[in-house]
Design a protein around this motif. Structure first.
Motif, short mmCIF file in Angstrom:
data_model
loop_
_atom_site.label_atom_id
_atom_site.label_comp_id
_atom_site.label_asym_id
_atom_site.label_seq_id
_atom_site.Cartn_x
_atom_site.Cartn_y
_atom_site.Cartn_z
N ALA A 59 0.85 -1.20 0.00
CA ALA A 59 0.00 0.00 0.00
C ALA A 59 0.89 1.25 0.00
O ALA A 59 1.00 1.97 1.00
N GLU A 62 -0.84 4.93 0.41
CA GLU A 62 -1.17 5.20 1.80
C GLU A 62 0.10 5.58 2.59
O GLU A 62 0.08 6.51 3.40
N ARG A 65 1.08 9.15 1.56
CA ARG A 65 0.09 10.12 2.06
C ARG A 65 0.27 10.36 3.55
O ARG A 65 0.19 11.49 4.03
N THR A 66 0.50 9.29 4.30
CA THR A 66 0.71 9.40 5.75
C THR A 66 1.91 10.28 6.05
O THR A 66 1.92 11.00 7.05
#
Length: 105
Positions: A59, A62, A65-66
């Motif tokens: 992923a 994700e 983005r985190t």
């Protein structure tokens, strides 16, 4: 009996990619395991893998983005064949716009 491990490195920071979501899928498309990379960017799957084509999905979108960064690849899927090897290792070298993988040891 084949076991699987992975190691994800963030090439943009030169550090292990911590907390990358992982999904391991078997030859029949069934999800065999889910997990996340640890503080060293590593994960090990305890389940025994049977011969056939498996998929390990990272992923990556994700993960970036985190960290407040953009990524071109929402996920990276590494498709690999399992034969009679006792252990398979799938390293992933990752950046927001490229990745590289190989059969590790």
């Amino acid at each position: 009996m084949t076991h699987l491990s992975t190691h994800v490195l963030d090439a943009t920071t030169g550090t292990p990619a911590t907390g990358v979501g992982l999904t391991l899928t078997g030859p029949d498309g069934r999800v065999l395991a889910r997990g996340r990379t640890d503080g060293d960017g590593r994960a090990r799957f305890a389940d025994v893998l049977h011969p056939g084509v498996h998929r390990l999905t990272f992923a990556t979108g994700e993960y970036f983005r985190t960290a407040g960064r953009e990524s071109f690849h929402p996920e990276v899927v590494v498709t690999f064949g399992v034969d009679s090897a006792a252990h398979l290792h799938v390293p992933l070298l990752l950046s927001p716009f490229a990745y590289s993988t190989y059969r590790g040891s």
